[in-house]
Motif scaffolding. Structure first.
Motif, PDB file in Angstrom:
ATOM      1  N   GLU A  27       0.823  -1.206   0.000  1.00 38.57           N
ATOM      2  CA  GLU A  27       0.000   0.000   0.000  1.00 38.57           C
ATOM      3  C   GLU A  27       0.859   1.258   0.000  1.00 38.57           C
ATOM      4  O   GLU A  27       1.847   1.341   0.713  1.00 38.57           O
ATOM      5  N   ILE A  28       0.450   2.193  -0.811  1.00 43.02           N
ATOM      6  CA  ILE A  28       1.043   3.522  -0.856  1.00 43.02           C
ATOM      7  C   ILE A  28      -0.121   4.497  -0.768  1.00 43.02           C
ATOM      8  O   ILE A  28      -1.081   4.414  -1.549  1.00 43.02           O
ATOM      9  N   ASN A  29      -0.060   5.388   0.203  1.00 41.98           N
ATOM     10  CA  ASN A  29      -1.157   6.338   0.439  1.00 41.98           C
ATOM     11  C   ASN A  29      -2.493   5.617   0.606  1.00 41.98           C
ATOM     12  O   ASN A  29      -3.509   5.992   0.016  1.00 41.98           O
ATOM     13  N   ASP A  30      -2.499   4.550   1.402  1.00 41.99           N
ATOM     14  CA  ASP A  30      -3.709   3.784   1.725  1.00 41.99           C
ATOM     15  C   ASP A  30      -4.396   3.164   0.509  1.00 41.99           C
ATOM     16  O   ASP A  30      -5.622   2.963   0.513  1.00 41.99           O
ATOM     17  N   GLU A  31      -3.623   2.857  -0.523  1.00 40.11           N
ATOM     18  CA  GLU A  31      -4.183   2.219  -1.715  1.00 40.11           C
ATOM     19  C   GLU A  31      -3.233   1.113  -2.163  1.00 40.11           C
ATOM     20  O   GLU A  31      -2.037   1.335  -2.326  1.00 40.11           O
ATOM     21  N   LYS A  32      -3.794  -0.089  -2.336  1.00 39.82           N
ATOM     22  CA  LYS A  32      -2.979  -1.198  -2.817  1.00 39.82           C
ATOM     23  C   LYS A  32      -2.512  -0.901  -4.249  1.00 39.82           C
ATOM     24  O   LYS A  32      -3.232  -0.271  -5.024  1.00 39.82           O
ATOM     25  N   LEU A  33      -1.317  -1.390  -4.587  1.00 46.35           N
ATOM     26  CA  LEU A  33      -0.790  -1.159  -5.931  1.00 46.35           C
ATOM     27  C   LEU A  33      -1.728  -1.706  -7.004  1.00 46.35           C
ATOM     28  O   LEU A  33      -1.930  -1.070  -8.033  1.00 46.35           O
ATOM     29  N   ILE A  34      -2.321  -2.862  -6.759  1.00 49.82           N
ATOM     30  CA  ILE A  34      -3.241  -3.440  -7.735  1.00 49.82           C
ATOM     31  C   ILE A  34      -4.490  -2.575  -7.894  1.00 49.82           C
ATOM     32  O   ILE A  34      -4.999  -2.386  -9.000  1.00 49.82           O
ATOM     33  N   GLU A  35      -4.979  -2.024  -6.793  1.00 46.27           N
ATOM     34  CA  GLU A  35      -6.140  -1.135  -6.862  1.00 46.27           C
ATOM     35  C   GLU A  35      -5.810   0.129  -7.644  1.00 46.27           C
ATOM     36  O   GLU A  35      -6.625   0.612  -8.440  1.00 46.27           O
ATOM     37  N   ARG A  36      -4.620   0.636  -7.434  1.00 48.53           N
ATOM     38  CA  ARG A  36      -4.194   1.850  -8.146  1.00 48.53           C
ATOM     39  C   ARG A  36      -4.108   1.594  -9.641  1.00 48.53           C
ATOM     40  O   ARG A  36      -4.563   2.403 -10.453  1.00 48.53           O
ATOM     41  N   ALA A  37      -3.526   0.454 -10.007  1.00 45.94           N
ATOM     42  CA  ALA A  37      -3.400   0.119 -11.426  1.00 45.94           C
ATOM     43  C   ALA A  37      -4.770   0.026 -12.084  1.00 45.94           C
ATOM     44  O   ALA A  37      -4.998   0.570 -13.172  1.00 45.94           O
ATOM     45  N   ILE A  38      -5.697  -0.637 -11.413  1.00 46.26           N
ATOM     46  CA  ILE A  38      -7.052  -0.776 -11.961  1.00 46.26           C
ATOM     47  C   ILE A  38      -7.748   0.577 -12.033  1.00 46.26           C
ATOM     48  O   ILE A  38      -8.394   0.906 -13.034  1.00 46.26           O
ATOM     49  N   ARG A  39      -7.608   1.371 -10.985  1.00 45.14           N
ATOM     50  CA  ARG A  39      -8.240   2.706 -10.979  1.00 45.14           C
ATOM     51  C   ARG A  39      -7.719   3.565 -12.128  1.00 45.14           C
ATOM     52  O   ARG A  39      -8.497   4.210 -12.846  1.00 45.14           O
ATOM     53  N   LEU A  40      -6.405   3.569 -12.318  1.00 47.99           N
ATOM     54  CA  LEU A  40      -5.823   4.388 -13.389  1.00 47.99           C
ATOM     55  C   LEU A  40      -6.282   3.927 -14.771  1.00 47.99           C
ATOM     56  O   LEU A  40      -6.538   4.761 -15.649  1.00 47.99           O
TER      57      LEU A  40
END
Length: 67
Positions: A27-40
């Motif tokens: 997690e970076i800034n309370d967001e999992k890396l996988i979640e960030r990738a999907i969000r982007l």
């Protein structure tokens, strides 16, 4: 448009900070890396997303079922 996220690796080079979880769950800034990738990807209207999973695959399945 389609995207593939390669998330099957163990993450042995970052093993000391992953604590037996896939590196995509860091997690970076309370967001999992996988979640960030999907969000982007979704922010760019890429919604046909395949996540290649392997190590601790059940964690990914549970997370993606929540989304």
């Amino acid at each position: 448009m389609q995207a593939i996220i390669m998330a099957a690796g163990f993450g042995s080079r970052v093993e000391k900070i992953t604590n037996n979880m896939p590196k995509s769950f860091l997690e970076i800034n309370d967001e999992k890396l996988i979640e960030r990738a999907i969000r982007l990807l979704r922010e760019r209207d890429i919604n046909d997303i395949t996540v290649v999973i392997g190590y601790k695959s059940q964690l990914f399945i549970e997370l993606l079922d929540e989304k």
